[in-house]
Design a protein around this motif. Structure first.
Motif, PDB file in Angstrom:
ATOM      1  N   ASP A   1       0.839  -1.205   0.000  1.00 44.16           N
ATOM      2  CA  ASP A   1       0.000   0.000   0.000  1.00 44.16           C
ATOM      3  C   ASP A   1       0.877   1.260   0.000  1.00 44.16           C
ATOM      4  OD1 ASP A   1      -2.287  -1.524   0.036  1.00 44.16           O
ATOM      5  OD2 ASP A   1      -2.619  -1.336   2.196  1.00 44.16           O
ATOM      6  N   GLU A   2       1.929   1.244   0.825  1.00 44.62           N
ATOM      7  CA  GLU A   2       2.833   2.391   0.867  1.00 44.62           C
ATOM      8  C   GLU A   2       3.593   2.539  -0.442  1.00 44.62           C
ATOM      9  OE1 GLU A   2       6.463   4.293   3.579  1.00 44.62           O
ATOM     10  OE2 GLU A   2       5.302   2.581   4.341  1.00 44.62           O
ATOM     11  N   VAL A   3       3.969   1.402  -1.030  1.00 45.83           N
ATOM     12  CA  VAL A   3       4.676   1.406  -2.318  1.00 45.83           C
ATOM     13  C   VAL A   3       3.822   2.080  -3.391  1.00 45.83           C
ATOM     14  CG1 VAL A   3       5.247  -0.161  -4.236  1.00 45.83           C
ATOM     15  CG2 VAL A   3       6.286  -0.506  -1.991  1.00 45.83           C
ATOM     16  N   VAL A   4       2.542   1.733  -3.460  1.00 44.92           N
ATOM     17  CA  VAL A   4       1.659   2.290  -4.490  1.00 44.92           C
ATOM     18  C   VAL A   4       1.520   3.800  -4.322  1.00 44.92           C
ATOM     19  CG1 VAL A   4      -0.709   2.314  -5.369  1.00 44.92           C
ATOM     20  CG2 VAL A   4       0.410   0.138  -4.881  1.00 44.92           C
ATOM     21  N   VAL A   5       1.375   4.246  -3.082  1.00 46.24           N
ATOM     22  CA  VAL A   5       1.271   5.686  -2.826  1.00 46.24           C
ATOM     23  C   VAL A   5       2.556   6.396  -3.231  1.00 46.24           C
ATOM     24  CG1 VAL A   5       1.038   7.436  -1.031  1.00 46.24           C
ATOM     25  CG2 VAL A   5      -0.452   5.428  -1.005  1.00 46.24           C
ATOM     26  N   ARG A   6       3.705   5.828  -2.841  1.00 42.98           N
ATOM     27  CA  ARG A   6       4.975   6.458  -3.177  1.00 42.98           C
ATOM     28  C   ARG A   6       5.222   6.445  -4.678  1.00 42.98           C
ATOM     29  NH1 ARG A   6       9.616   7.623  -0.371  1.00 42.98           N
ATOM     30  NH2 ARG A   6       8.079   8.018   1.261  1.00 42.98           N
TER      31      ARG A   6
END
Length: 205
Positions: free
Chosen positions: A61-66
């Motif tokens: 989830d953090e990867v997609v946002v970043r």
């Protein structure tokens, strides 16, 4: 006498580790990426990964946002900076041709390729929702251009937005299959011929 620092200091750079996670999910997709893959490329043990990022799903989830704020930001920037929907989409597709084939990172779009063979319903749904949201934003911009008289009233915003999304997603896959930047720029040029021309001020529909 100096007081000893409590706890163990983090032995890795979080931002660097996150970038490595982005590239791994981007290359292999969500399902095919294992925790051992992640710890290896990030240079950390599993306990450190869980402590810093949570589980694999939370990290993703953090990867997609970043990704959306870095490698994938060109789409939002095109719509923020261009005066018309047509100009924004043309810029987005041409910049996608460059970004999807950039040799400094995996090819294509992470949000599209990470869903390949995904069997985790929550992840599949989240990625689908993100893609559909992007198509919805394109449609809204097209509707605004029609309302402003920049595009003919006969324009079908929903169909044109869906067509644009299909071209964008297809360009991602073509890049994965080896298409060059020049190949994809030609696709972008051809795709824009399906768009109605912006209407000059004062012209009739």
């Amino acid at each position: 006498m100096a007081t000893k620092q409590r706890g163990r200091p983090r032995s890795f750079d979080r931002e660097t580790a996150l970038e490595q996670a982005i590239r791994t999910f981007w290359e292999k997709g969500y399902e095919a990426t294992s925790v051992s893959d992640l710890t290896r490329v990030m240079g950390i043990g599993a306990p450190s990964l869980y402590a810093a990022f949570g589980d694999k799903r939370t990290l993703f989830d953090e990867v997609v946002v970043r990704y959306g704020a870095t490698h994938g930001v060109f789409s939002a920037r095109a719509f923020d900076e261009e005066p018309t929907a047509r100009a924004a989409v043309s810029r987005m597709l041409h910049e996608a041709a460059a970004e999807f084939t950039d040799p400094s990172h995996p090819r294509g779009c992470l949000v599209i390729t990470a869903a390949t063979n995904c069997t985790t319903p929550e992840v599949e749904e989240a990625l689908r929702d993100r893609r559909n949201t992007n198509v919805g934003l394109i449609e809204s911009r097209i509707r605004a251009s029609v309302a402003a008289g920049e595009l003919p009233e006969r324009t079908d915003p929903a169909a044109l937005a869906r067509y644009t999304g299909a071209v964008f997603q297809g360009m991602s896959q073509q890049a994965r299959d080896g298409a060059t930047r020049e190949d994809l720029e030609a696709v972008a040029d051809l795709a824009m011929t399906a768009w109605p021309q912006d209407r000059p001020a004062g012209s009739e529909v």
